[in-house]
Design a protein around this motif. Structure first.
Motif, PDB file in Angstrom:
ATOM      1  N   SER A  82      24.903 -20.817 -24.318  1.00  0.00           N
ATOM      2  CA  SER A  82      25.134 -21.879 -25.394  1.00  0.00           C
ATOM      3  C   SER A  82      23.233 -22.351 -24.265  1.00  0.00           C
ATOM      4  CB  SER A  82      25.584 -22.920 -24.708  1.00  0.00           C
ATOM      5  OG  SER A  82      26.159 -23.436 -23.911  1.00  0.00           O
ATOM      6  N   VAL A  83      23.539 -22.411 -23.280  1.00  0.00           N
ATOM      7  CA  VAL A  83      22.394 -22.583 -21.952  1.00  0.00           C
ATOM      8  C   VAL A  83      21.254 -21.645 -22.435  1.00  0.00           C
ATOM      9  CG1 VAL A  83      20.886 -22.519 -20.109  1.00  0.00           C
ATOM     10  CG2 VAL A  83      23.352 -23.802 -19.726  1.00  0.00           C
ATOM     11  N   VAL A  84      21.242 -20.650 -22.889  1.00  0.00           N
ATOM     12  CA  VAL A  84      19.859 -19.393 -22.945  1.00  0.00           C
ATOM     13  C   VAL A  84      19.592 -19.646 -24.441  1.00  0.00           C
ATOM     14  CG1 VAL A  84      19.789 -16.950 -22.821  1.00  0.00           C
ATOM     15  CG2 VAL A  84      20.870 -17.774 -21.302  1.00  0.00           C
ATOM     16  N   LYS A  85      20.711 -19.934 -25.240  1.00  0.00           N
ATOM     17  CA  LYS A  85      20.104 -20.129 -26.864  1.00  0.00           C
ATOM     18  C   LYS A  85      18.826 -20.983 -26.788  1.00  0.00           C
ATOM     19  CE  LYS A  85      22.183 -21.291 -31.314  1.00  0.00           C
ATOM     20  NZ  LYS A  85      23.513 -21.444 -31.738  1.00  0.00           N
ATOM     21  N   ARG A  86      18.757 -22.061 -26.261  1.00  0.00           N
ATOM     22  CA  ARG A  86      18.607 -23.258 -26.487  1.00  0.00           C
ATOM     23  C   ARG A  86      16.929 -23.344 -25.006  1.00  0.00           C
ATOM     24  NH1 ARG A  86      23.805 -26.303 -25.844  1.00  0.00           N
ATOM     25  NH2 ARG A  86      23.812 -26.944 -27.707  1.00  0.00           N
ATOM     26  N   SER A  87      16.397 -22.305 -24.387  1.00  0.00           N
ATOM     27  CA  SER A  87      15.279 -22.344 -24.180  1.00  0.00           C
ATOM     28  C   SER A  87      15.360 -20.985 -23.475  1.00  0.00           C
ATOM     29  CB  SER A  87      15.728 -22.989 -21.948  1.00  0.00           C
ATOM     30  OG  SER A  87      17.438 -22.225 -21.180  1.00  0.00           O
ATOM     31  N   ARG A  88      14.447 -20.693 -23.068  1.00  0.00           N
ATOM     32  CA  ARG A  88      13.903 -19.013 -22.522  1.00  0.00           C
ATOM     33  C   ARG A  88      13.465 -18.887 -20.963  1.00  0.00           C
ATOM     34  NH1 ARG A  88      13.973 -14.619 -26.437  1.00  0.00           N
ATOM     35  NH2 ARG A  88      12.187 -14.257 -24.731  1.00  0.00           N
ATOM     36  N   PRO A  89      14.507 -18.354 -20.146  1.00  0.00           N
ATOM     37  CA  PRO A  89      13.695 -18.756 -19.147  1.00  0.00           C
ATOM     38  C   PRO A  89      13.489 -17.412 -18.314  1.00  0.00           C
ATOM     39  CG  PRO A  89      16.634 -18.746 -19.022  1.00  0.00           C
ATOM     40  CD  PRO A  89      15.603 -18.514 -20.260  1.00  0.00           C
ATOM     41  N   GLY A  90      12.285 -17.533 -17.322  1.00  0.00           N
ATOM     42  CA  GLY A  90      11.504 -16.563 -16.873  1.00  0.00           C
ATOM     43  C   GLY A  90      12.764 -15.892 -15.951  1.00  0.00           C
ATOM     44  N   LEU A  91      11.714 -14.345 -15.563  1.00  0.00           N
ATOM     45  CA  LEU A  91      12.427 -13.892 -14.607  1.00  0.00           C
ATOM     46  C   LEU A  91      12.864 -13.950 -13.254  1.00  0.00           C
ATOM     47  CD1 LEU A  91      13.123 -10.796 -13.821  1.00  0.00           C
ATOM     48  CD2 LEU A  91      10.785 -10.571 -13.298  1.00  0.00           C
ATOM     49  N   GLY A  92      11.992 -15.398 -12.657  1.00  0.00           N
ATOM     50  CA  GLY A  92      12.746 -16.011 -11.943  1.00  0.00           C
ATOM     51  C   GLY A  92      13.897 -16.519 -11.527  1.00  0.00           C
ATOM     52  N   VAL A  93      13.941 -17.630 -13.534  1.00  0.00           N
ATOM     53  CA  VAL A  93      15.236 -18.066 -12.978  1.00  0.00           C
ATOM     54  C   VAL A  93      16.059 -17.212 -13.774  1.00  0.00           C
ATOM     55  CG1 VAL A  93      16.105 -20.056 -14.681  1.00  0.00           C
ATOM     56  CG2 VAL A  93      14.238 -20.697 -13.513  1.00  0.00           C
ATOM     57  N   PHE A 131      21.570 -14.845 -16.694  1.00  0.00           N
ATOM     58  CA  PHE A 131      21.368 -13.837 -16.162  1.00  0.00           C
ATOM     59  C   PHE A 131      20.834 -12.792 -17.173  1.00  0.00           C
ATOM     60  CE2 PHE A 131      21.161  -9.103 -15.422  1.00  0.00           C
ATOM     61  CZ  PHE A 131      19.166  -9.035 -13.962  1.00  0.00           C
ATOM     62  N   ASP A 132      21.894 -11.737 -17.995  1.00  0.00           N
ATOM     63  CA  ASP A 132      22.609 -10.793 -18.670  1.00  0.00           C
ATOM     64  C   ASP A 132      21.461 -11.336 -20.335  1.00  0.00           C
ATOM     65  OD1 ASP A 132      23.403  -8.198 -19.516  1.00  0.00           O
ATOM     66  OD2 ASP A 132      24.637  -9.108 -20.759  1.00  0.00           O
ATOM     67  N   VAL A 133      21.221 -11.880 -20.366  1.00  0.00           N
ATOM     68  CA  VAL A 133      21.303 -12.556 -21.985  1.00  0.00           C
ATOM     69  C   VAL A 133      19.536 -12.841 -21.861  1.00  0.00           C
ATOM     70  CG1 VAL A 133      20.991 -13.731 -23.800  1.00  0.00           C
ATOM     71  CG2 VAL A 133      22.944 -13.707 -22.791  1.00  0.00           C
ATOM     72  N   SER A 134      18.668 -13.381 -20.745  1.00  0.00           N
ATOM     73  CA  SER A 134      17.437 -13.730 -21.012  1.00  0.00           C
ATOM     74  C   SER A 134      16.700 -11.759 -19.937  1.00  0.00           C
ATOM     75  CB  SER A 134      17.656 -14.526 -19.604  1.00  0.00           C
ATOM     76  OG  SER A 134      18.060 -15.718 -19.343  1.00  0.00           O
ATOM     77  N   TRP A 135      17.607 -11.779 -19.392  1.00  0.00           N
ATOM     78  CA  TRP A 135      17.176 -10.333 -18.793  1.00  0.00           C
ATOM     79  C   TRP A 135      17.296  -9.020 -19.894  1.00  0.00           C
ATOM     80  CZ3 TRP A 135      14.648  -7.215 -15.296  1.00  0.00           C
ATOM     81  CH2 TRP A 135      14.822  -6.095 -15.586  1.00  0.00           C
ATOM     82  N   GLU A 136      18.449  -8.706 -21.066  1.00  0.00           N
ATOM     83  CA  GLU A 136      18.189  -7.583 -22.462  1.00  0.00           C
ATOM     84  C   GLU A 136      16.812  -8.399 -23.155  1.00  0.00           C
ATOM     85  OE1 GLU A 136      19.417  -5.758 -22.875  1.00  0.00           O
ATOM     86  OE2 GLU A 136      21.313  -6.162 -20.881  1.00  0.00           O
ATOM     87  N   SER A 137      16.700 -10.085 -23.140  1.00  0.00           N
ATOM     88  CA  SER A 137      15.447 -10.057 -24.334  1.00  0.00           C
ATOM     89  C   SER A 137      14.429  -9.740 -23.789  1.00  0.00           C
ATOM     90  CB  SER A 137      15.417 -11.963 -24.287  1.00  0.00           C
ATOM     91  OG  SER A 137      16.538 -11.939 -24.982  1.00  0.00           O
ATOM     92  N   MET A 138      14.204  -9.918 -22.290  1.00  0.00           N
ATOM     93  CA  MET A 138      12.671  -9.718 -21.740  1.00  0.00           C
ATOM     94  C   MET A 138      12.743  -7.985 -21.536  1.00  0.00           C
ATOM     95  SD  MET A 138      11.951 -10.980 -17.907  1.00  0.00           S
ATOM     96  CE  MET A 138      13.414 -12.272 -18.196  1.00  0.00           C
TER      97      MET A 138
END
Length: 192
Positions: A82-93, A131-138
């Protein structure tokens, strides 16, 4: 075509070779994958082997506390999604959030109580999902679609091959150093 299986094999090997070279041509990608080889090996050793042994021997944790801790990791994963759904963290985060996987090993190594251990597992669930959701999206956004399948195959194979290595590492650590030192060392490996 006289030997269709031979031709198909050549095609697969050629495709694998293309994926391998494409993977290594993207520095940010292979650096994170190599780092996650360490994270996967350390968490396998520290949580799935040594952590179980420590939890079962801990008078305040035991099998039921271990089950609750793992369940709370899943709850943390839902929170992380739910956190990732609301934001788009960069590689560092993204990479920093994966460091939360060190928390359960730290809590177990320091002999914390079941509430603290469960909290750390929940936080690890949040971190690994962010990490996983952000990584896969990136990866999907930045790797060219023409080579995406080959590149992600190499990345997944590389990061997952460290899981059995981590289990082997745990076996060599058991008995050679204390569980405390092993868990603290493994949690440090995840953070670094």
């Amino acid at each position: 075509m006289l030997f269709p299986i031979l031709e198909a094999t050549r095609g697969v090997l050629h495709t694998m070779k293309e994926g391998w070279w494409e993977f290594w041509s993207i520095p940010w990608l292979w650096r994170v994958v190599v780092a996650f080889m360490v994270v996967n090996a350390a968490t396998t050793a520290g949580i799935q082997v040594i952590g179980v042994r420590v939890a079962l021997g801990h008078p305040g944790v035991g099998a039921s506390g271990w089950g609750i801790a793992l369940s709370l990791q899943a709850v943390g994963a839902v929170v992380g999604a739910s956190v990732v759904k609301r934001s788009r963290p960069g590689l560092g985060v993204c990479v920093l959030s994966a460091a939360a996987m060190a928390l359960p090993m730290l809590a177990l190594g320091l002999g914390w109580g079941v509430v603290a251990i469960c909290t750390c597992f929940c936080m690890a669930g949040v971190g690994i999902t962010v990490f996983d959701v952000s990584w896969e999206s990136m990866v999907q956004e930045k790797v060219p679609q023409a080579v995406y399948g080959r590149v992600i195959s190499v990345a997944m194979a590389a990061s997952l091959m460290s899981v059995p290595l981590g289990a082997g590492l745990a076996g060599s650590l058991l008995g050679s150093i204390s569980d405390f030192l092993a868990l603290l060392s493994l949690s440090l490996a995840v953070v670094i």
